[in-house]
Design a protein around this motif. Structure first.
Motif, PDB file in Angstrom:
ATOM      1  N   TYR A 136       0.836  -1.198   0.000  1.00 32.53           N
ATOM      2  CA  TYR A 136       0.000   0.000   0.000  1.00 32.53           C
ATOM      3  C   TYR A 136       0.876   1.256   0.000  1.00 32.53           C
ATOM      4  CZ  TYR A 136      -4.345  -2.594   0.970  1.00 32.53           C
ATOM      5  OH  TYR A 136      -5.440  -3.415   0.898  1.00 32.53           O
ATOM      6  N   LYS A 137       1.988   1.225   0.716  1.00 32.06           N
ATOM      7  CA  LYS A 137       2.886   2.387   0.793  1.00 32.06           C
ATOM      8  C   LYS A 137       3.491   2.683  -0.582  1.00 32.06           C
ATOM      9  CE  LYS A 137       6.839   4.171   3.301  1.00 32.06           C
ATOM     10  NZ  LYS A 137       7.884   3.939   4.277  1.00 32.06           N
ATOM     11  N   GLN A 138       3.935   1.626  -1.286  1.00 30.08           N
ATOM     12  CA  GLN A 138       4.511   1.797  -2.624  1.00 30.08           C
ATOM     13  C   GLN A 138       3.478   2.357  -3.602  1.00 30.08           C
ATOM     14  OE1 GLN A 138       5.731  -2.268  -3.213  1.00 30.08           O
ATOM     15  NE2 GLN A 138       7.894  -1.836  -2.679  1.00 30.08           N
ATOM     16  N   ILE A 139       2.247   1.861  -3.511  1.00 29.77           N
ATOM     17  CA  ILE A 139       1.179   2.338  -4.397  1.00 29.77           C
ATOM     18  C   ILE A 139       0.895   3.811  -4.103  1.00 29.77           C
ATOM     19  CG2 ILE A 139      -1.272   2.105  -5.008  1.00 29.77           C
ATOM     20  CD1 ILE A 139      -0.977  -0.921  -4.301  1.00 29.77           C
ATOM     21  N   ALA A 140       0.805   4.151  -2.820  1.00 26.36           N
ATOM     22  CA  ALA A 140       0.511   5.536  -2.423  1.00 26.36           C
ATOM     23  C   ALA A 140       1.570   6.488  -2.963  1.00 26.36           C
ATOM     24  CB  ALA A 140       0.413   5.638  -0.905  1.00 26.36           C
ATOM     25  N   GLU A 141       2.836   6.101  -2.872  1.00 25.10           N
ATOM     26  CA  GLU A 141       3.930   6.944  -3.353  1.00 25.10           C
ATOM     27  C   GLU A 141       3.886   7.078  -4.875  1.00 25.10           C
ATOM     28  OE1 GLU A 141       7.450   5.060  -1.815  1.00 25.10           O
ATOM     29  OE2 GLU A 141       7.093   5.773   0.233  1.00 25.10           O
ATOM     30  N   GLN A 142       3.642   5.987  -5.583  1.00 28.93           N
ATOM     31  CA  GLN A 142       3.670   6.020  -7.040  1.00 28.93           C
ATOM     32  C   GLN A 142       2.478   6.790  -7.625  1.00 28.93           C
ATOM     33  OE1 GLN A 142       4.560   2.313  -8.910  1.00 28.93           O
ATOM     34  NE2 GLN A 142       4.173   3.073 -10.949  1.00 28.93           N
ATOM     35  N   VAL A 143       1.283   6.594  -7.024  1.00 33.72           N
ATOM     36  CA  VAL A 143       0.081   7.230  -7.558  1.00 33.72           C
ATOM     37  C   VAL A 143      -0.063   8.662  -7.019  1.00 33.72           C
ATOM     38  CG1 VAL A 143      -2.458   7.041  -7.706  1.00 33.72           C
ATOM     39  CG2 VAL A 143      -1.045   5.005  -7.869  1.00 33.72           C
ATOM     40  N   GLY A 144       0.533   8.932  -5.873  1.00 34.44           N
ATOM     41  CA  GLY A 144       0.428  10.266  -5.280  1.00 34.44           C
ATOM     42  C   GLY A 144      -0.830  10.425  -4.443  1.00 34.44           C
ATOM     43  N   ILE A 145      -1.207   9.370  -3.735  1.00 33.79           N
ATOM     44  CA  ILE A 145      -2.370   9.421  -2.848  1.00 33.79           C
ATOM     45  C   ILE A 145      -1.951   8.908  -1.479  1.00 33.79           C
ATOM     46  CG2 ILE A 145      -4.112   9.203  -4.676  1.00 33.79           C
ATOM     47  CD1 ILE A 145      -4.246   6.205  -4.100  1.00 33.79           C
ATOM     48  N   SER A 146      -2.825   9.057  -0.490  1.00 34.60           N
ATOM     49  CA  SER A 146      -2.503   8.579   0.859  1.00 34.60           C
ATOM     50  C   SER A 146      -2.737   7.075   0.957  1.00 34.60           C
ATOM     51  CB  SER A 146      -3.363   9.310   1.891  1.00 34.60           C
ATOM     52  OG  SER A 146      -4.711   8.913   1.758  1.00 34.60           O
ATOM     53  N   ILE A 147      -2.185   6.466   1.998  1.00 31.78           N
ATOM     54  CA  ILE A 147      -2.363   5.030   2.243  1.00 31.78           C
ATOM     55  C   ILE A 147      -3.847   4.756   2.529  1.00 31.78           C
ATOM     56  CG2 ILE A 147      -1.808   3.139   3.806  1.00 31.78           C
ATOM     57  CD1 ILE A 147       1.006   4.287   4.042  1.00 31.78           C
ATOM     58  N   ALA A 148      -4.523   5.685   3.212  1.00 34.81           N
ATOM     59  CA  ALA A 148      -5.949   5.522   3.506  1.00 34.81           C
ATOM     60  C   ALA A 148      -6.755   5.484   2.206  1.00 34.81           C
ATOM     61  CB  ALA A 148      -6.445   6.652   4.401  1.00 34.81           C
ATOM     62  N   THR A 149      -6.359   6.264   1.212  1.00 40.74           N
ATOM     63  CA  THR A 149      -7.050   6.255  -0.075  1.00 40.74           C
ATOM     64  C   THR A 149      -6.787   4.951  -0.812  1.00 40.74           C
ATOM     65  OG1 THR A 149      -6.803   8.658  -0.165  1.00 40.74           O
ATOM     66  CG2 THR A 149      -7.402   7.564  -2.200  1.00 40.74           C
ATOM     67  N   VAL A 150      -5.575   4.437  -0.693  1.00 42.33           N
ATOM     68  CA  VAL A 150      -5.271   3.131  -1.284  1.00 42.33           C
ATOM     69  C   VAL A 150      -6.173   2.067  -0.651  1.00 42.33           C
ATOM     70  CG1 VAL A 150      -3.505   1.333  -1.533  1.00 42.33           C
ATOM     71  CG2 VAL A 150      -2.892   3.727  -1.864  1.00 42.33           C
ATOM     72  N   GLU A 151      -6.308   2.106   0.690  1.00 41.02           N
ATOM     73  CA  GLU A 151      -7.176   1.158   1.390  1.00 41.02           C
ATOM     74  C   GLU A 151      -8.619   1.287   0.909  1.00 41.02           C
ATOM     75  OE1 GLU A 151      -6.547   2.065   5.510  1.00 41.02           O
ATOM     76  OE2 GLU A 151      -4.698   0.890   5.600  1.00 41.02           O
ATOM     77  N   TYR A 152      -9.089   2.526   0.722  1.00 37.88           N
ATOM     78  CA  TYR A 152     -10.442   2.769   0.234  1.00 37.88           C
ATOM     79  C   TYR A 152     -10.643   2.135  -1.146  1.00 37.88           C
ATOM     80  CZ  TYR A 152     -14.197   5.167  -2.198  1.00 37.88           C
ATOM     81  OH  TYR A 152     -15.311   5.451  -2.958  1.00 37.88           O
ATOM     82  N   HIS A 153      -9.713   2.353  -2.064  1.00 38.99           N
ATOM     83  CA  HIS A 153      -9.837   1.795  -3.418  1.00 38.99           C
ATOM     84  C   HIS A 153      -9.766   0.255  -3.400  1.00 38.99           C
ATOM     85  CE1 HIS A 153     -10.113   5.422  -5.791  1.00 38.99           C
ATOM     86  NE2 HIS A 153      -9.092   5.960  -5.108  1.00 38.99           N
ATOM     87  N   MET A 154      -8.930  -0.297  -2.547  1.00 38.11           N
ATOM     88  CA  MET A 154      -8.853  -1.762  -2.432  1.00 38.11           C
ATOM     89  C   MET A 154     -10.165  -2.341  -1.891  1.00 38.11           C
ATOM     90  SD  MET A 154      -6.246  -3.137  -3.723  1.00 38.11           S
ATOM     91  CE  MET A 154      -6.499  -4.769  -3.067  1.00 38.11           C
ATOM     92  N   MET A 155     -10.732  -1.697  -0.863  1.00 35.70           N
ATOM     93  CA  MET A 155     -12.016  -2.180  -0.326  1.00 35.70           C
ATOM     94  C   MET A 155     -13.115  -2.081  -1.386  1.00 35.70           C
ATOM     95  SD  MET A 155     -12.189  -1.072   3.688  1.00 35.70           S
ATOM     96  CE  MET A 155     -12.173   0.678   3.357  1.00 35.70           C
TER      97      MET A 155
END
Length: 169
Positions: A136-155
């Motif tokens: 999630y941290k790698q995705i957040a850094e690459q896409v430019g979003i927060s880890i919480a937003t990554v969690e939201y999109h995964m859910m």
């Protein structure tokens, strides 16, 4: 007691009839089964309740013997179940494996269809995590979003996949 009564004639002929029936069954079913069948013939005769009305004991015993062979033949046809040895390594696993493969292919098709219908950002996050194995941290850094937003999109992606499967099954 005279020899002309049906009962007296029957008792006089029993030893000879036993030998004759034994030979009859030996020829038809073999030496192993013959004694049991002869015994069954006499049991049927004595159990019939018609001993006092038998005019020709040899013919009566022959008819019982033939009927017994017919009954035995019918029983064999009814019991003609063919058993094949169960090879657990070949039979059970191949069928289960085949079913599993079909179900897996159906599920994969459903998941691909669900991923194609996801909103672009949700699809991108899902693919990065599930296919590229990114954290999630790698995705957040690459896409430019927060880890919480990554969690939201995964859910959201997982909920869409679950809904697609539930809709089909």
């Amino acid at each position: 007691m005279t020899l002309h009564t049906p009962m007296a004639m029957l008792h006089a002929t029993l030893p000879a009839e036993h030998a004759r029936l034994l030979q009859y069954f030996n020829r038809r079913v073999g030496r192993e089964a013959a004694p049991d069948l002869v015994q069954e013939v006499f049991a049927r005769m004595f159990g019939s309740g018609t001993l006092d009305r038998i005019d020709n004991p040899p013919a009566y015993l022959t008819r019982i013997a033939r009927n017994l062979l017919i009954d035995r033949s019918r029983q064999k046809r009814r019991d003609c179940t063919v058993f094949f040895p169960f090879d657990e390594n070949r039979d059970a696993e191949s069928r289960a494996e085949q079913t599993w493969r079909i179900e897996a292919a159906d599920l994969l098709r459903l998941y691909r269809q669900a991923v194609r219908t996801m909103p672009p950002k949700t699809r991108r996050v899902f693919v990065m995590h599930r296919l590229r194995r990114m954290t999630y941290k790698q995705i957040a850094e690459q896409v430019g979003i927060s880890i919480a937003t990554v969690e939201y999109h995964m859910m959201r992606a997982l909920a869409l996949c679950r809904a697609a499967v539930a809709e089909q099954w």
